[in-house]
Design a protein around this motif. Sequence first.
Motif, PDB file in Angstrom:
ATOM      1  N   ASN A 128       0.833  -1.194   0.000  1.00  0.00           N
ATOM      2  CA  ASN A 128       0.000   0.000   0.000  1.00  0.00           C
ATOM      3  C   ASN A 128       0.869   1.246   0.000  1.00  0.00           C
ATOM      4  OD1 ASN A 128      -2.237  -1.661   0.152  1.00  0.00           O
ATOM      5  ND2 ASN A 128      -2.289  -1.593   2.400  1.00  0.00           N
ATOM      6  N   GLY A 129       0.468   2.198  -0.799  1.00  0.00           N
ATOM      7  CA  GLY A 129       1.192   3.456  -0.849  1.00  0.00           C
ATOM      8  C   GLY A 129       2.244   3.515  -1.944  1.00  0.00           C
ATOM      9  N   ALA A 130       2.540   2.370  -2.533  1.00  0.00           N
ATOM     10  CA  ALA A 130       3.575   2.333  -3.580  1.00  0.00           C
ATOM     11  C   ALA A 130       3.101   3.021  -4.860  1.00  0.00           C
ATOM     12  CB  ALA A 130       3.970   0.887  -3.884  1.00  0.00           C
ATOM     13  N   GLY A 131       1.774   3.111  -5.003  1.00  0.00           N
ATOM     14  CA  GLY A 131       1.231   3.746  -6.205  1.00  0.00           C
ATOM     15  C   GLY A 131       0.522   2.746  -7.103  1.00  0.00           C
ATOM     16  N   LYS A 132       0.042   1.682  -6.500  1.00  0.00           N
ATOM     17  CA  LYS A 132      -0.605   0.603  -7.257  1.00  0.00           C
ATOM     18  C   LYS A 132      -1.864   1.091  -7.973  1.00  0.00           C
ATOM     19  CE  LYS A 132      -1.171  -2.635  -4.385  1.00  0.00           C
ATOM     20  NZ  LYS A 132      -2.569  -2.980  -4.074  1.00  0.00           N
ATOM     21  N   THR A 133      -2.777   1.695  -7.224  1.00  0.00           N
ATOM     22  CA  THR A 133      -4.046   2.125  -7.809  1.00  0.00           C
ATOM     23  C   THR A 133      -3.814   3.174  -8.894  1.00  0.00           C
ATOM     24  OG1 THR A 133      -4.856   1.890  -5.553  1.00  0.00           O
ATOM     25  CG2 THR A 133      -6.397   2.746  -7.168  1.00  0.00           C
ATOM     26  N   THR A 134      -2.938   4.125  -8.592  1.00  0.00           N
ATOM     27  CA  THR A 134      -2.627   5.169  -9.567  1.00  0.00           C
ATOM     28  C   THR A 134      -2.070   4.545 -10.843  1.00  0.00           C
ATOM     29  OG1 THR A 134      -2.070   6.601  -7.708  1.00  0.00           O
ATOM     30  CG2 THR A 134      -1.336   7.318  -9.878  1.00  0.00           C
ATOM     31  N   LYS A 168       7.074   7.166  -8.884  1.00  0.00           N
ATOM     32  CA  LYS A 168       7.596   8.361  -8.195  1.00  0.00           C
ATOM     33  C   LYS A 168       9.046   8.667  -8.563  1.00  0.00           C
ATOM     34  CE  LYS A 168       4.490   6.946  -4.500  1.00  0.00           C
ATOM     35  NZ  LYS A 168       4.187   6.866  -3.092  1.00  0.00           N
ATOM     36  N   LYS A 214      -3.447   4.686 -14.666  1.00  0.00           N
ATOM     37  CA  LYS A 214      -2.616   5.145 -15.787  1.00  0.00           C
ATOM     38  C   LYS A 214      -2.550   4.077 -16.881  1.00  0.00           C
ATOM     39  CE  LYS A 214       0.673   7.875 -12.957  1.00  0.00           C
ATOM     40  NZ  LYS A 214       2.034   7.766 -12.372  1.00  0.00           N
ATOM     41  N   ASP A 257       9.797  10.867 -10.482  1.00  0.00           N
ATOM     42  CA  ASP A 257       9.853  12.331 -10.565  1.00  0.00           C
ATOM     43  C   ASP A 257      10.281  12.926  -9.233  1.00  0.00           C
ATOM     44  OD1 ASP A 257       7.279  11.117  -9.895  1.00  0.00           O
ATOM     45  OD2 ASP A 257       6.585  13.151  -9.522  1.00  0.00           O
ATOM     46  N   GLN A 294     -11.241   3.917  -4.507  1.00  0.00           N
ATOM     47  CA  GLN A 294     -10.213   4.617  -5.274  1.00  0.00           C
ATOM     48  C   GLN A 294     -10.101   4.065  -6.691  1.00  0.00           C
ATOM     49  OE1 GLN A 294      -6.422   4.470  -3.323  1.00  0.00           O
ATOM     50  NE2 GLN A 294      -5.646   6.102  -4.657  1.00  0.00           N
ATOM     51  N   GLY A 304       6.717   5.502 -13.377  1.00  0.00           N
ATOM     52  CA  GLY A 304       5.767   6.555 -13.040  1.00  0.00           C
ATOM     53  C   GLY A 304       6.532   7.838 -12.783  1.00  0.00           C
ATOM     54  N   VAL A 305       6.112   8.908 -13.457  1.00  0.00           N
ATOM     55  CA  VAL A 305       6.836  10.173 -13.321  1.00  0.00           C
ATOM     56  C   VAL A 305       5.908  11.313 -12.906  1.00  0.00           C
ATOM     57  CG1 VAL A 305       8.740   9.562 -14.864  1.00  0.00           C
ATOM     58  CG2 VAL A 305       6.667  10.558 -15.833  1.00  0.00           C
ATOM     59  N   GLY A 306       4.849  10.986 -12.172  1.00  0.00           N
ATOM     60  CA  GLY A 306       3.935  12.019 -11.696  1.00  0.00           C
ATOM     61  C   GLY A 306       2.613  11.412 -11.282  1.00  0.00           C
ATOM     62  N   GLU A 307       1.727  12.259 -10.743  1.00  0.00           N
ATOM     63  CA  GLU A 307       0.458  11.756 -10.217  1.00  0.00           C
ATOM     64  C   GLU A 307      -0.647  11.735 -11.270  1.00  0.00           C
ATOM     65  OE1 GLU A 307      -0.170  12.681  -5.776  1.00  0.00           O
ATOM     66  OE2 GLU A 307       0.712  14.507  -6.614  1.00  0.00           O
TER      67      GLU A 307
HETATM   68  P1  GDP Z   1      -1.497   2.334  -3.517  1.00  0.00           P
HETATM   69  O1  GDP Z   1      -1.818   2.352  -2.057  1.00  0.00           O
HETATM   70  O2  GDP Z   1      -0.313   1.481  -3.815  1.00  0.00           O
HETATM   71  O3  GDP Z   1      -2.659   2.012  -4.385  1.00  0.00           O
HETATM   72  O4  GDP Z   1      -1.002   3.809  -3.879  1.00  0.00           O
HETATM   73  P2  GDP Z   1      -1.751   5.001  -4.607  1.00  0.00           P
HETATM   74  O5  GDP Z   1      -1.957   4.687  -6.027  1.00  0.00           O
HETATM   75  O6  GDP Z   1      -2.903   5.423  -3.808  1.00  0.00           O
HETATM   76  O7  GDP Z   1      -0.598   6.111  -4.546  1.00  0.00           O
HETATM   77  C1  GDP Z   1      -0.100   6.624  -3.334  1.00  0.00           C
HETATM   78  C2  GDP Z   1       0.316   8.080  -3.547  1.00  0.00           C
HETATM   79  O8  GDP Z   1       1.427   8.139  -4.449  1.00  0.00           O
HETATM   80  C3  GDP Z   1      -0.771   8.936  -4.155  1.00  0.00           C
HETATM   81  O9  GDP Z   1      -0.755  10.206  -3.544  1.00  0.00           O
HETATM   82  C4  GDP Z   1      -0.353   9.055  -5.634  1.00  0.00           C
HETATM   83  O10 GDP Z   1      -0.824  10.232  -6.238  1.00  0.00           O
HETATM   84  C5  GDP Z   1       1.144   9.020  -5.517  1.00  0.00           C
HETATM   85  N1  GDP Z   1       1.796   8.529  -6.754  1.00  0.00           N
HETATM   86  C6  GDP Z   1       1.604   7.367  -7.405  1.00  0.00           C
HETATM   87  N2  GDP Z   1       2.434   7.253  -8.463  1.00  0.00           N
HETATM   88  C7  GDP Z   1       3.191   8.383  -8.496  1.00  0.00           C
HETATM   89  C8  GDP Z   1       4.244   8.879  -9.356  1.00  0.00           C
HETATM   90  O11 GDP Z   1       4.700   8.248 -10.318  1.00  0.00           O
HETATM   91  N3  GDP Z   1       4.763  10.090  -9.011  1.00  0.00           N
HETATM   92  C9  GDP Z   1       4.324  10.814  -7.944  1.00  0.00           C
HETATM   93  N4  GDP Z   1       4.899  11.977  -7.701  1.00  0.00           N
HETATM   94  N5  GDP Z   1       3.362  10.373  -7.123  1.00  0.00           N
HETATM   95  C10 GDP Z   1       2.786   9.186  -7.396  1.00  0.00           C
END
Ligand code: GDP
Length: 296
Positions: free
Chosen positions: A104-110, A249, A114, A251, A141, A274-277
């Motif tokens: 969690n928090g790694a950016g999976k959902t985002t 992340k 994408k 970026d 989410q 991933g290079v941004g949100e």
């Molecule tokens: P999950 O818990 O793994 O599903 O994580 P989320 O997708 O919710 O992402 C956690 C946080 O990281 C969120 O605030 C996203 O916007 C941010 N995030 C995800 N990917 C990237 C990325 O490539 N760059 C940046 N700067 N933030 C990211």
Amino acid sequence: KKGLNKTRENLTNKIEKIIVGYADIDEDLLDELEETLIMADVGVKTTDKLMTAVRKGIKKKEINTPEDLKPFLQNEIVKILTAGEDTTRIAENGPTVLLVIGVNGAGKTTTIGKLAAYYKGQGKSVLLAAADTFRAAAIDQLEVWGQRTGVPVIKHEEGSDPAAVAFDAVKAAVARKVDMLIIDTAGRLQTKSNLMQELEKINRVIGREIPGAPHETLLVLDATTGQNAISQAELFTKAAPITGVVLTKLDGTAKGGVVIGIKSQLSMPVKWIGVGEGVEDLRPFNAEDFAKALFG
Ligand code: GDP
């Protein structure tokens, strides 16, 4: 290139600064170089590998001056990064199934959002599955990303069996003749044996319905955690057969060297970065572009 500026500043500028400080190649220079690679999160083992190559290059007179070091290292890093297959496996018939794992928090959902946008942009039909049933927020989410990208989401209630969600999702994907099915999973590493069983069960269900699926198991790792990302990847290899890494992340970090470490230490290809949100901030990973970006 957007997103990699910090990484570039870190590794290239430091290497350049070292190089201009020396008229000839000597042990002090090599020590400084070694330290810089380690500090950039290339990893100790991979740094050893690179330094061995450098010493060989010096012996063979491929490196004669400090200036020769930069192109030499760039070339060696491209070699590490381009070893092995790193394109996404796409099913010949029927849905291609991508299983997405990570803490969690790694950016999976985002990343899933994408990816949905990326494949839609290629004219493919996409279906998402919310098999992280552990957290209601995770389901919500994913739903938000589904709406944002105009992609349907298969979901059950919080607390339901993730494999049942996966089952419904593959059934739906086949029935609707969807091109890409992307499945979100729970990321609770603290209960590793549960996670392992959960992923095994999901894999069994998917493979039974669609032979050869999942076509990819993508591990999402947060680049800002540097060497921790590598330790996490090691743990996850015990829970699932990972076919590729999404490094998020990039970026926000100067630790882009972690890409080299993942590839070299774990023999896992980095497939996406991933290079941004934003929804557009995902790139298929290209080793040569990355090495070029690292070395300016
Ligand atoms: P999950 O818990 O793994 O599903 O994580 P989320 O997708 O919710 O992402 C956690 C946080 O990281 C969120 O605030 C996203 O916007 C941010 N995030 C995800 N990917 C990237 C990325 O490539 N760059 C940046 N700067 N933030 C990211």
